[in-house]
Design an enzyme around this catalytic site. Sequence first.
Site, PDB file in Angstrom:
ATOM      1  N   GLY A  77      21.892  -3.169  18.702  1.00  0.00           N
ATOM      2  CA  GLY A  77      22.446  -2.546  19.905  1.00  0.00           C
ATOM      3  C   GLY A  77      23.778  -1.868  19.633  1.00  0.00           C
ATOM      4  O   GLY A  77      24.549  -2.322  18.789  1.00  0.00           O
ATOM      5  N   ARG A 141      16.229  -1.259  15.329  1.00  0.00           N
ATOM      6  CA  ARG A 141      16.087  -2.710  15.201  1.00  0.00           C
ATOM      7  C   ARG A 141      15.051  -3.132  14.164  1.00  0.00           C
ATOM      8  O   ARG A 141      14.564  -4.269  14.204  1.00  0.00           O
ATOM      9  CB  ARG A 141      15.714  -3.315  16.561  1.00  0.00           C
ATOM     10  CG  ARG A 141      16.812  -3.261  17.599  1.00  0.00           C
ATOM     11  CD  ARG A 141      16.570  -4.264  18.712  1.00  0.00           C
ATOM     12  NE  ARG A 141      17.558  -4.173  19.766  1.00  0.00           N
ATOM     13  CZ  ARG A 141      18.749  -4.755  19.731  1.00  0.00           C
ATOM     14  NH1 ARG A 141      19.098  -5.472  18.686  1.00  0.00           N
ATOM     15  NH2 ARG A 141      19.584  -4.628  20.745  1.00  0.00           N
ATOM     16  N   ASP A 171      24.299 -10.801  14.077  1.00  0.00           N
ATOM     17  CA  ASP A 171      23.975 -11.948  13.212  1.00  0.00           C
ATOM     18  C   ASP A 171      22.654 -11.748  12.473  1.00  0.00           C
ATOM     19  O   ASP A 171      22.568 -12.019  11.268  1.00  0.00           O
ATOM     20  CB  ASP A 171      23.995 -13.266  13.995  1.00  0.00           C
ATOM     21  CG  ASP A 171      23.145 -13.229  15.253  1.00  0.00           C
ATOM     22  OD1 ASP A 171      22.797 -12.129  15.711  1.00  0.00           O
ATOM     23  OD2 ASP A 171      22.824 -14.305  15.785  1.00  0.00           O
ATOM     24  N   ASP A 172      21.633 -11.239  13.164  1.00  0.00           N
ATOM     25  CA  ASP A 172      20.346 -11.044  12.485  1.00  0.00           C
ATOM     26  C   ASP A 172      20.467  -9.993  11.372  1.00  0.00           C
ATOM     27  O   ASP A 172      19.958 -10.185  10.270  1.00  0.00           O
ATOM     28  CB  ASP A 172      19.270 -10.598  13.486  1.00  0.00           C
ATOM     29  CG  ASP A 172      18.836 -11.736  14.408  1.00  0.00           C
ATOM     30  OD1 ASP A 172      18.855 -12.898  13.960  1.00  0.00           O
ATOM     31  OD2 ASP A 172      18.486 -11.458  15.567  1.00  0.00           O
ATOM     32  N   LYS A 198      29.339  -6.572  14.032  1.00  0.00           N
ATOM     33  CA  LYS A 198      29.186  -5.765  15.250  1.00  0.00           C
ATOM     34  C   LYS A 198      28.416  -6.527  16.305  1.00  0.00           C
ATOM     35  O   LYS A 198      27.435  -7.175  15.958  1.00  0.00           O
ATOM     36  CB  LYS A 198      28.432  -4.480  14.903  1.00  0.00           C
ATOM     37  CG  LYS A 198      27.946  -3.679  16.082  1.00  0.00           C
ATOM     38  CD  LYS A 198      26.439  -3.425  16.107  1.00  0.00           C
ATOM     39  CE  LYS A 198      25.642  -4.625  16.488  1.00  0.00           C
ATOM     40  NZ  LYS A 198      24.238  -4.360  16.842  1.00  0.00           N
ATOM     41  N   THR A 199      28.800  -6.513  17.511  1.00  0.00           N
ATOM     42  CA  THR A 199      27.994  -6.828  18.694  1.00  0.00           C
ATOM     43  C   THR A 199      28.881  -7.045  19.904  1.00  0.00           C
ATOM     44  O   THR A 199      29.897  -7.744  19.817  1.00  0.00           O
ATOM     45  CB  THR A 199      27.062  -8.058  18.531  1.00  0.00           C
ATOM     46  OG1 THR A 199      26.348  -8.209  19.760  1.00  0.00           O
ATOM     47  CG2 THR A 199      27.744  -9.351  18.184  1.00  0.00           C
ATOM     48  N   ASP A 201      28.084  -8.792  22.198  1.00  0.00           N
ATOM     49  CA  ASP A 201      27.791 -10.149  22.681  1.00  0.00           C
ATOM     50  C   ASP A 201      28.875 -11.163  22.313  1.00  0.00           C
ATOM     51  O   ASP A 201      28.952 -12.224  22.920  1.00  0.00           O
ATOM     52  CB  ASP A 201      26.454 -10.646  22.103  1.00  0.00           C
ATOM     53  CG  ASP A 201      25.298  -9.722  22.472  1.00  0.00           C
ATOM     54  OD1 ASP A 201      25.488  -8.869  23.350  1.00  0.00           O
ATOM     55  OD2 ASP A 201      24.220  -9.855  21.868  1.00  0.00           O
ATOM     56  N   ARG A 248      23.040 -11.530  25.422  1.00  0.00           N
ATOM     57  CA  ARG A 248      21.996 -12.390  24.859  1.00  0.00           C
ATOM     58  C   ARG A 248      22.210 -13.845  25.259  1.00  0.00           C
ATOM     59  O   ARG A 248      22.734 -14.107  26.328  1.00  0.00           O
ATOM     60  CB  ARG A 248      21.954 -12.283  23.324  1.00  0.00           C
ATOM     61  CG  ARG A 248      21.294 -11.042  22.849  1.00  0.00           C
ATOM     62  CD  ARG A 248      20.991 -11.188  21.373  1.00  0.00           C
ATOM     63  NE  ARG A 248      20.731  -9.878  20.833  1.00  0.00           N
ATOM     64  CZ  ARG A 248      19.567  -9.256  20.927  1.00  0.00           C
ATOM     65  NH1 ARG A 248      18.562  -9.827  21.542  1.00  0.00           N
ATOM     66  NH2 ARG A 248      19.419  -8.069  20.406  1.00  0.00           N
ATOM     67  N   ARG A 423      28.206  -0.369  26.369  1.00  0.00           N
ATOM     68  CA  ARG A 423      27.954  -0.429  24.924  1.00  0.00           C
ATOM     69  C   ARG A 423      28.414   0.814  24.171  1.00  0.00           C
ATOM     70  O   ARG A 423      28.572   0.771  22.952  1.00  0.00           O
ATOM     71  CB  ARG A 423      26.462  -0.648  24.658  1.00  0.00           C
ATOM     72  CG  ARG A 423      25.943  -1.948  25.223  1.00  0.00           C
ATOM     73  CD  ARG A 423      24.658  -2.391  24.593  1.00  0.00           C
ATOM     74  NE  ARG A 423      23.656  -1.351  24.483  1.00  0.00           N
ATOM     75  CZ  ARG A 423      22.430  -1.548  24.016  1.00  0.00           C
ATOM     76  NH1 ARG A 423      22.071  -2.758  23.626  1.00  0.00           N
ATOM     77  NH2 ARG A 423      21.570  -0.567  23.935  1.00  0.00           N
TER      78      ARG A 423
HETATM   79  P1  FBP Z   1      22.829  -6.864  19.302  1.00  0.00           P
HETATM   80  O1  FBP Z   1      24.255  -6.455  19.112  1.00  0.00           O
HETATM   81  O2  FBP Z   1      22.565  -8.255  18.856  1.00  0.00           O
HETATM   82  O3  FBP Z   1      21.887  -5.893  18.717  1.00  0.00           O
HETATM   83  O4  FBP Z   1      22.558  -6.927  20.880  1.00  0.00           O
HETATM   84  C1  FBP Z   1      23.246  -6.213  21.814  1.00  0.00           C
HETATM   85  C2  FBP Z   1      22.490  -6.176  23.129  1.00  0.00           C
HETATM   86  O5  FBP Z   1      23.198  -5.287  23.968  1.00  0.00           O
HETATM   87  C3  FBP Z   1      22.273  -7.522  23.850  1.00  0.00           C
HETATM   88  O6  FBP Z   1      23.392  -7.897  24.640  1.00  0.00           O
HETATM   89  C4  FBP Z   1      21.076  -7.212  24.702  1.00  0.00           C
HETATM   90  O7  FBP Z   1      20.371  -8.374  25.098  1.00  0.00           O
HETATM   91  C5  FBP Z   1      20.245  -6.353  23.784  1.00  0.00           C
HETATM   92  O8  FBP Z   1      21.164  -5.687  22.930  1.00  0.00           O
HETATM   93  C6  FBP Z   1      19.403  -5.336  24.511  1.00  0.00           C
HETATM   94  O9  FBP Z   1      18.544  -4.733  23.597  1.00  0.00           O
HETATM   95  P2  FBP Z   1      18.015  -3.226  23.676  1.00  0.00           P
HETATM   96  O10 FBP Z   1      19.162  -2.344  23.352  1.00  0.00           O
HETATM   97  O11 FBP Z   1      16.972  -3.189  22.619  1.00  0.00           O
HETATM   98  O12 FBP Z   1      17.525  -3.008  25.064  1.00  0.00           O
END
Ligand code: FBP
Length: 545
Positions: A77, A141, A171-172, A198-199, A201, A248, A423
């Site tokens: 994300g 992803r 983390d992943d 990065k995140t 979250d 998340r 974001r």
């Molecule tokens: P990561 O930084 O772990 O990729 O997640 C960020 C995030 O915004 C989470 O808060 C949210 O649940 C998820 O991505 C939403 O995913 P997508 O962008 O695929 O809809």
Amino acid sequence: MISQLQKARSAYQPKVPAAIEGATKLAEGKATQSVADQEDIKKLFPNTYGMPIVTFEKATGETKAEAFNVGIILSGGQAPGGHNVISGIFDGIKKLNKDSKLYGFLGGPSGLVDHKYIELTSDIIDEYRNTGGFDIIGSGRTKLEEVEQFDKGLEICKKLNIKAVIIIGGDDSNTNACVLAEYYLAKKSGVQVIGCPKTIDGDLKNEMIETSFGFDTATKVYSEVIGNIERDANSAKKYWHFIKLMGRSASHVTLECALQTQPNVTLIGEEVEAKNQSLDDVVTYIAEAVAARAAKGLNFGTVLVPEGLIEFIPAIKKLIAELNDMLAANQAEFDTIADDKKIAYVASKLSPANAAIFNSLPVGVSRQLALERDPHGNVQVSLIETEQLLADMTAKKLAEWKKEGKFVGKFATQHHFFGYEGRCAAPSNFDADYCYSLGRVAALLIASGKTGYMSSVRNTTKPAAEWLAGGIPITAMMNMEKRNGKMKPVIQKALVKLDGGPFKFFASKRAEWAIETAFVYPGPIQYFGPTEVCDQPTKTLVLEH
Ligand code: FBP
């Protein structure tokens, strides 16, 4: 065409730790070990386990290197500041040698595997300095986990003479970066791998990584709009606003926004789990706050809900765990079942207790839990309308209480979900500086020959000049967890600590915030002006340190 703010902002020169402004020297600390499951992690990462934490210190003269090429990947994300990590890497490698080159793999990790890339030149980089978004090269992803993917990646690295790949992810993605580093080192391929935290979250942090980038800006954007809603609620005095926030599983985003805006009710998933609360307990808690305010004539308020709440309700957590094992064990058969029969198939395979819970959930929620996982196997909690679910259940409970004379007011609701809005915001000064510094440090780690390290900038509640720069071995952050039915090495996710400073402060205030109208209106992020307005880190960081 760019906005006037973007134009003015492009001239902003991010602040960096004084230690890396000029020449640097590397200091190595003690050997590390993983946070848990040391024997397993050591066995899986024989080449990258146990490496020392490294720090860059000021040196005299000039630090130079032979020209080298770097490839970067944006993974997962979007988070504000990604473009500044990239401009920091670009400036960092050019500072070491002006003939060094930066390649960007397009659309996330798949760009490395499918050999889709562009060279990032100074013209391109200059357009993106201090801007939000990941649009410079795009993100994705795709999970990097197969040897064939690693080998395809190596092919393109060899072709472009790439010395190191930098994976900017959560983390992943950083777990994958570590696996890739180990593989390339075992193969003696000469290609290094570095990660960047990065995140939005905020769940990729530990003793050495103080915060993930993007958390600062995103929570400031959400807090601005929550504050605006609170002021609207306090003006019209007729709605309860249920606001779900991204993040998340972990409730860091929600907790930070609560600290900034002082809403009436804030749910913290980690606490719901620790107290073994049911969905009904959570609804009762909200209804009590509504009833108490109604008794004072205050028929309005705000409720913050972390998007991952549902995963923490112990009964649902058990259900998800069984779903994960059951789906992993029956994947082949499951794939042959027609779409409209899948829910019934899943229910038929669960234990009676979990089947009963599964069948009691609204169809949208059960579909999300069972069928619509992301490539890493995570439940896509952002797609579950928990705010609506809770508002409806609270309304039902209050209607019963009204009959019993326990509730005397009105209850009208509005729902919101804030996630994507934050974001790609233009990075706050904190994120602009932090990200640019992470990029500069990543360049130094590469020049020092390091692999399997995460770029690290610490001491971040102090002015940027006093920040500490270095690298943390990714294996040190790992433990073993069950994924898709099997035990896997992964970076340990940071959840809200109920004995930590941020939660304890919130818990000491929330009873007062529930009944009173103690709202705080933080207003929009400021980029120009006094430092106490423009350069403040999050309350979470301050209370943690
Ligand atoms: P990561 O930084 O772990 O990729 O997640 C960020 C995030 O915004 C989470 O808060 C949210 O649940 C998820 O991505 C939403 O995913 P997508 O962008 O695929 O809809």
